[in-house]
Structure formats: C-alpha cells, structure tokens
Design an enzyme around this catalytic site. Structure first.
Site, PDB file in Angstrom:
ATOM      1  N   ASP A   3     -16.162  49.091  63.264  1.00 22.12           N
ATOM      2  CA  ASP A   3     -15.814  49.065  64.695  1.00 22.12           C
ATOM      3  C   ASP A   3     -14.712  48.053  64.994  1.00 22.12           C
ATOM      4  OD1 ASP A   3     -17.018  46.572  64.660  1.00 22.12           O
ATOM      5  OD2 ASP A   3     -18.587  47.057  66.115  1.00 22.12           O
ATOM      6  N   HIS A   4     -14.554  47.749  66.270  1.00 24.21           N
ATOM      7  CA  HIS A   4     -13.462  46.906  66.763  1.00 24.21           C
ATOM      8  C   HIS A   4     -13.590  45.439  66.359  1.00 24.21           C
ATOM      9  CE1 HIS A   4     -16.832  46.900  69.581  1.00 24.21           C
ATOM     10  NE2 HIS A   4     -16.457  45.689  69.940  1.00 24.21           N
ATOM     11  N   THR A   5     -14.758  45.029  65.860  1.00 23.67           N
ATOM     12  CA  THR A   5     -14.933  43.618  65.483  1.00 23.67           C
ATOM     13  C   THR A   5     -14.507  43.349  64.047  1.00 23.67           C
ATOM     14  OG1 THR A   5     -17.220  43.865  64.691  1.00 23.67           O
ATOM     15  CG2 THR A   5     -16.906  43.469  67.061  1.00 23.67           C
ATOM     16  N   ARG A   6     -14.084  44.370  63.330  1.00 26.55           N
ATOM     17  CA  ARG A   6     -13.723  44.215  61.923  1.00 26.55           C
ATOM     18  C   ARG A   6     -12.247  44.549  61.707  1.00 26.55           C
ATOM     19  NH1 ARG A   6     -17.848  42.058  62.513  1.00 26.55           N
ATOM     20  NH2 ARG A   6     -19.841  42.432  61.462  1.00 26.55           N
TER      21      ARG A   6
ATOM     22  N   HIS B  27     -23.371  45.630  67.959  1.00 29.53           N
ATOM     23  CA  HIS B  27     -22.278  45.218  68.841  1.00 29.53           C
ATOM     24  C   HIS B  27     -22.171  46.157  70.047  1.00 29.53           C
ATOM     25  CE1 HIS B  27     -20.423  43.926  64.739  1.00 29.53           C
ATOM     26  NE2 HIS B  27     -21.301  43.041  65.166  1.00 29.53           N
TER      27      HIS B  27
ATOM     28  N   HIS C 255     -19.868  37.317  53.305  1.00 27.52           N
ATOM     29  CA  HIS C 255     -20.652  37.448  54.542  1.00 27.52           C
ATOM     30  C   HIS C 255     -21.711  36.371  54.573  1.00 27.52           C
ATOM     31  CE1 HIS C 255     -23.487  38.960  57.545  1.00 27.52           C
ATOM     32  NE2 HIS C 255     -22.472  39.657  58.038  1.00 27.52           N
TER      33      HIS C 255
ATOM     34  N   LYS D 286     -23.507  48.001  53.921  1.00 33.28           N
ATOM     35  CA  LYS D 286     -23.589  47.527  55.307  1.00 33.28           C
ATOM     36  C   LYS D 286     -23.077  48.552  56.322  1.00 33.28           C
ATOM     37  CE  LYS D 286     -23.294  43.118  56.833  1.00 33.28           C
ATOM     38  NZ  LYS D 286     -22.525  43.505  57.984  1.00 33.28           N
TER      39      LYS D 286
ATOM     40  N   HIS E 229     -32.848  41.652  60.106  1.00 32.72           N
ATOM     41  CA  HIS E 229     -32.260  40.348  60.437  1.00 32.72           C
ATOM     42  C   HIS E 229     -33.320  39.348  60.893  1.00 32.72           C
ATOM     43  CE1 HIS E 229     -28.708  42.605  59.951  1.00 32.72           C
ATOM     44  NE2 HIS E 229     -27.928  42.005  60.805  1.00 32.72           N
TER      45      HIS E 229
ATOM     46  N   LYS F  51     -19.974  32.582  62.006  1.00 29.66           N
ATOM     47  CA  LYS F  51     -19.718  32.861  60.590  1.00 29.66           C
ATOM     48  C   LYS F  51     -18.786  31.818  59.992  1.00 29.66           C
ATOM     49  CE  LYS F  51     -20.352  37.779  61.443  1.00 29.66           C
ATOM     50  NZ  LYS F  51     -19.741  39.128  61.430  1.00 29.66           N
TER      51      LYS F  51
END
Length: 429
Positions: free
Chosen positions: A72-75, A108, A176, A186, A202, A300
């Site tokens: 998605d947009h976070t990667r 997300h 990660h 993942k 998690h 992170k």
C-alpha cells in the site's frame, strides 16, 4: 564540522556536528551498492530466472482468476517498475488474462486513488486488464476463515486471495523491527488478513519476545505464523526487490514464496548488518517519505537507535509525520495514561485474543520510553508529541541542545543512523 544529510519527508535535513562528538555513523551498505543493470532489467532477470519455481508466464497458463497482492501507500515499493514487468510475463503466458491487484493495507487506512496513481502510474491504474481492490481488514463481508495459525489465532483472509486460482505478490525486503524482514509472507499476514488475525499475530507475548527483532527469522514466532498463513492460501509466486537510499532497485528475487524471500533476506543481511556503536545520544530517521508520514511508522526507526543508545540516553528522531500520529488508538494509549510502566504492565497482561488495535506499536514505543528520553524533530503538532510522552524540537540543533541539557554535559558522543529502517544493528563486539 561534519555535514550529514538525513532523509525527511520528500527532502533532507542537514545535520552539522563537530567531528569530536561523532561516535560513528551507521549506514546500510545497500546505500553504496551499485547494480550493474537498470531497475527494470533487474526485475525482468528475476522473473526470467525464478528461485525454485516455474516462470510466472508458465504458471498463468489457463488461469482465469489471477490475483496480485501489492503493497500500500505506506511502503516505498517501486510498483511502477515491478508491475509492467509482471504484466509482460502474464501476457506472454496468457494473452487474455485479466489481473486483480489487491492492495495489502494490513491494519493501515485505505489507500486513495491518488496514492494508487502515485504508486503505479495513471496508465497502470487505468489499464483495461487490471482491476484494483483495496483490502479492508474490518469488512467481514470481504473475508473468509481459513484455519488456525500455529499460535492458535484465527486465520481470516480476504476472499479474493483465497479464491484466486493463482495468487502472486510483489513487495520489498528490508529489516523489519519485529518480523525480522519485510516482504515475502508479509503480503498475506498482515497484508490481506482480518483485524482479528492481525491482532492475534501482533500480540504482546510475540512483541516482547527477544527474537521479534530486525534480522531475525528462524526463531521468530511472528514469522512462523506469517509463513504458515501465506502457505495456507497458496501464495505461489513472489517478486521482491531490495532498495537503496534513493528507493531505487538494486536487486530482485522472484519465485518460491519462502526460498526466494530467504535468498533476498540473506543478501539484505549482508548489506544492512552494522555493529552498534554505543553512545549517550542516537540520532535516527525513518528513511523519509513515505515511511516517515506518521509517528506510528516512525517507531520503527527508533528501534535502530535503541540498539545503539546507552540506557538512560537520548534518542533524537527526525521524521516529518505529515499525517500525524497514524492511529487514534495508538495515540490515546499515551494521551490517556501518563505512567509508562502502567501502560507496559497492561500490555503484558493482555491475552493474545484480546490484543488491542495498534498495541504492538504502542508496546514498542513504551519499551523505548522506559529506557530513553525521546526527542522528535517533526512537522507533527507539538502538543501531539508531548501527549505521547516525547519531547518536541523545531530543529536538529535544538534537539541536540535539549539532549545536552538533559544529560548535563555538552560533549556526549553521538551515533547517527541516517536511515533507521534500513539497518540491522547488531551488538557491539
């Protein structure tokens, strides 16, 4: 004075430090590695020479329901490079095939059309043979139960992935902070799973386990669940890339879900492994956009500093956080409880099946707050930073001055990590 450029959003911040204060600079060798071929050529070579798998063009023969799980947009996955090469393979083996791209949002927020265009390019977003579906982990109508994970959690996955007659994925491999490495398995867990499944995987027990760290796979309980999930839904073929500091492809691996991923992880481990250089101040980042768009993701990069900063020291995090905190429940954990130890005690007492949304990120941030003072240089609102038990600075110079005041001296050694998510910080000798 030594000048060091730190990625920050779409730009870079200039850090100027006296040479005598610098304990060391921890950087991934991936930033120095120069590929002999272009990005597209690297991806094409990987697809033409898959690891322990038939070529994708052979796998698609006769398939009518091909699903590609995409980040998605976070990667920062360079889908504009990867997707055209995948489409060439698909069309070579099955000219009439259509492709559904399932956006792996995990936990997300949903990806917007503008973000899809930024990621894939308008031509690919409007491609007549490609359909885009954004995974919604909270929409039960789009999910189906598959079985029980090794941990005992329920594996509930997007129906599109389960019902595909060929399931493939794209992604990238980097260290990660609790899954060992990104990429590979993942894409399925957490990528296209239900909230219930993500929460079980998690859980506080797994997050607290010392093997849930960057670079660790073999004894990582979270990885074990993730791999089992990907195998359970028959993720048959992956294409994963490694990136340099400019988010350019420097290597690509395609083929068998686990074997291709492991091969990429091994190379990343060679490039990203660095020795800790203990110091009282550690300055880190989240590698710039898109990974530093919120505080949630920025935890992170902080964990890299954790591995080199002396207990009781100061972590300075430079992260734009233009999207704010990144999760209301993540924010409220700290805004509603001033005592970090009480927060941690509550996490550790929470059973797997009762894991709270975003608990993992909160738990890790809380772990850091119990050991260090954290100062953020960020575009996020100052009050938001303070609500989350961190200090706020308008600039790197101001942050260093604050750290000096906190430590009671002006000559503390400083370790700089220009990209905190790009390194695996191993213990010092």
């Amino acid at each position: 004075m030594k000048k060091i450029l730190l990625p920050y959003g779409q730009t870079k911040l200039e850090l100027n430090l006296p040479e005598e204060r610098i304990a060391g600079i921890l950087e991934s060798h991936a930033h120095e590695f120069k590929a002999e071929k272009s990005e597209s050529e690297l991806v094409r070579d990987a697809l033409e020479n898959p690891v322990d798998s038939p070529r994708l063009k052979d796998l698609v023969v006769g398939k009518k329901n091909i699903v590609l799980i995409a980040s998605d947009h976070t990667r920062p996955v360079p889908s504009k490079v990867i997707l055209p090469e995948i489409m060439k393979e698909i069309e070579a083996g099955n000219p009439d095939a259509t492709l559904t791209i399932l956006i792996a949002t995990g936990f997300h927020r949903l990806t917007t059309r503008d973000e899809l265009i930024s990621k894939f390019g308008e031509e690919m977003v409007d491609h007549p043979k490609i359909k885009y579906v954004v995974h919604d982990s909270g929409n039960e109508d789009e999910l189906t139960y598959v079985g029980l994970l090794p941990s005992g959690g329920k594996l509930i996955v997007n129906k599109l992935a389960v019902e595909a007659d060929l399931l493939i994925s794209e992604g990238f491999i980097e260290p990660h902070f609790f899954a060992g490495f990104s990429g590979g398995r993942k894409s399925v867990l957490p990528g296209v799973c239900s909230r219930t499944t993500v929460l079980a995987n998690h859980c506080s027990k797994f997050i607290a386990d010392p093997n849930s760290r960057a670079g660790s796979l073999d004894d990582n309980l979270m990885h074990k669940d993730m791999l089992w999930a990907a195998e359970a839904v028959n993720l048959q073929f992956i294409c994963n890339v490694l990136l340099d500091a400019d988010k350019k492809v420097i290597a690509a691996y395609a083929g068998h879900l686990n074997n291709a991923h492991r091969k990429g992880c091994a190379f990343m481990n060679e490039l990203a492994g660095v020795k800790a250089i203990p110091s009282d101040i550690a300055i880190t980042t989240n590698g710039g956009a898109p990974l530093d768009q919120n505080i949630y993701q920025s935890v992170k990069g902080m964990t890299a500093a954790e591995a080199t900063c002396n207990p009781g020291g100061v972590i300075i995090m430079a992260s734009s956080c233009n999207d704010g905190h990144g999760g209301e429940s993540f924010y409220r954990v700290f805004a509603d409880e001033p005592d970090n130890q009480k927060i941690m005690d509550q996490f550790l007492a929470t059973p797997q099946e009762e894991t709270i949304p975003d608990q993992w990120e909160s738990q890790i941030l809380c772990r850091l707050l119990l050991k260090f003072k954290i100062i953020m240089v960020t575009d996020a609102p100052e009050q938001m930073i303070r609500d989350m038990h961190m200090d706020y600075a308008h600039s790197l110079d101001e942050a260093i001055a604050m750290a000096d005041e906190y430590l009671g001296k002006k000559d503390s050694k400083i370790t700089v990590i220009p990209d905190g998510i790009a390194v695996i910080v191993n213990p010092a000798d």
